[in-house]
Scaffold this motif. Structure first.
Motif, short mmCIF file in Angstrom:
data_model
loop_
_atom_site.label_atom_id
_atom_site.label_comp_id
_atom_site.label_asym_id
_atom_site.label_seq_id
_atom_site.Cartn_x
_atom_site.Cartn_y
_atom_site.Cartn_z
N GLY A 182 3.39 -20.19 33.99
CA GLY A 182 4.89 -20.55 34.00
C GLY A 182 5.48 -19.39 34.66
N VAL A 183 6.54 -19.29 35.00
CA VAL A 183 7.44 -18.23 35.48
C VAL A 183 7.35 -17.04 34.50
CG1 VAL A 183 9.68 -17.24 36.47
CG2 VAL A 183 8.97 -19.43 37.14
N ASN A 184 7.75 -17.42 33.37
CA ASN A 184 7.85 -16.21 32.54
C ASN A 184 6.24 -15.59 32.23
OD1 ASN A 184 10.56 -16.41 31.88
ND2 ASN A 184 10.28 -17.98 30.44
N ALA A 185 5.40 -16.37 32.10
CA ALA A 185 3.90 -15.81 31.77
C ALA A 185 3.53 -15.01 33.15
CB ALA A 185 3.28 -16.99 31.87
N LYS A 214 11.41 -11.96 36.24
CA LYS A 214 11.19 -13.16 36.73
C LYS A 214 11.92 -13.48 38.02
CE LYS A 214 14.08 -15.86 33.43
NZ LYS A 214 13.98 -16.84 32.46
N VAL A 215 13.14 -12.74 38.13
CA VAL A 215 14.10 -13.04 39.03
C VAL A 215 13.37 -12.99 40.42
CG1 VAL A 215 16.07 -12.29 40.22
CG2 VAL A 215 16.18 -12.54 37.85
N LEU A 216 12.47 -12.10 40.46
CA LEU A 216 11.72 -11.85 41.60
C LEU A 216 10.70 -12.92 42.04
CD1 LEU A 216 11.03 -8.03 41.18
CD2 LEU A 216 12.55 -8.96 42.69
N GLY A 274 10.69 -19.05 45.12
CA GLY A 274 11.38 -20.14 44.89
C GLY A 274 11.01 -20.87 43.73
N GLY A 275 9.99 -20.59 43.11
CA GLY A 275 9.59 -21.38 41.87
C GLY A 275 8.39 -21.62 41.71
#
Length: 216
Positions: free
Chosen positions: A39-42, A51-53, A59-60
């Motif tokens: 996941g993005v956070n992990a 996580k913005v990076l 893109g995701g």
């Protein structure tokens, strides 16, 4: 008027380093915890970045996993499987490709760990890596010399059967030492398997030279 300097945009070198950190974090998470942990956070925590990076550079999550799967460190490239100077008869070309593919995967323990997770886990993200491998397989088939292989042999079907068997042995070699009497955790065991691939391909394919690579 403020004398404070304007914040400059990140340099390309910094961006490349950050992308590499994020991709490495994906691999570590997959090996350690499987697809369910992605996941993005992990990934951001694992990489030690905001996580913005991840959204900025990839893109995701889907695009991030696709970028990781397309990296040559995950799956052997067509050039790696074909070799620098492909053999000029069908039997040796087929066995050579199979042996190079085995050797390439044995050098990628992280890939084998991920394949093991994928074999036992149903997750939306697994289809991304499966699609990448299918694309590489199609590219390999398209790169083969025209007319070298007999049309009587269904090459993709044969590749699927042999490839699945070899991949199973590679995955089993992570946890067992012997399979059907073959020491699959040792170089000697794989030498026996590769020698048998030579014999098998000689029985299936003609041995006389035909056309050169790229000939019509």
């Amino acid at each position: 008027m403020s004398t404070r300097a304007k914040k400059s945009p990140p340099r390309a070198r910094d961006a490349e380093a950050t992308r590499a950190l994020i991709l490495e974090a994906v691999g570590r998470l997959l090996v350690r915890e499987g697809f369910g942990a992605l996941g993005v956070n992990a990934v951001a925590r694992e990489a030690g970045v905001d996580k913005v990076l991840i959204y900025r550079y990839f893109g995701g999550m889907d695009a991030l996993l696709e970028a990781w799967g397309e990296d040559p460190n995950f799956w052997p490239t067509v050039a790696e499987t074909l070799g620098e100077e492909p053999e000029q008869d069908a039997a040796n070309l087929a066995s050579g490709m199979l042996k190079r593919h085995i050797q390439a995967l044995r050098k990628r323990p992280q890939t084998l760990e991920v394949l093991a997770w994928e074999a036992t886990t149903r997750h939306p993200l697994t289809s991304i890596l499966a699609r990448i491998r299918e694309t590489r397989s199609e590219e390999l088939m398209a790169a083969l010399p025209t007319g070298m292989f007999s049309p009587e042999v269904d090459l993709p079907a044969l590749s699927a059967i042999i490839g699945a068997g070899l991949q199973h042995l590679l995955l089993r070699s992570r946890t067992v030492n012997v399979f059907s009497g073959i020491p699959i955790s040792s170089p000697e065991g794989w030498q026996r398997l590769e020698a048998t691939l030579d014999v098998l391909c000689e029985r299936i394919f003609p041995v006389e030279p035909r056309t050169h690579r790229g000939a019509k």
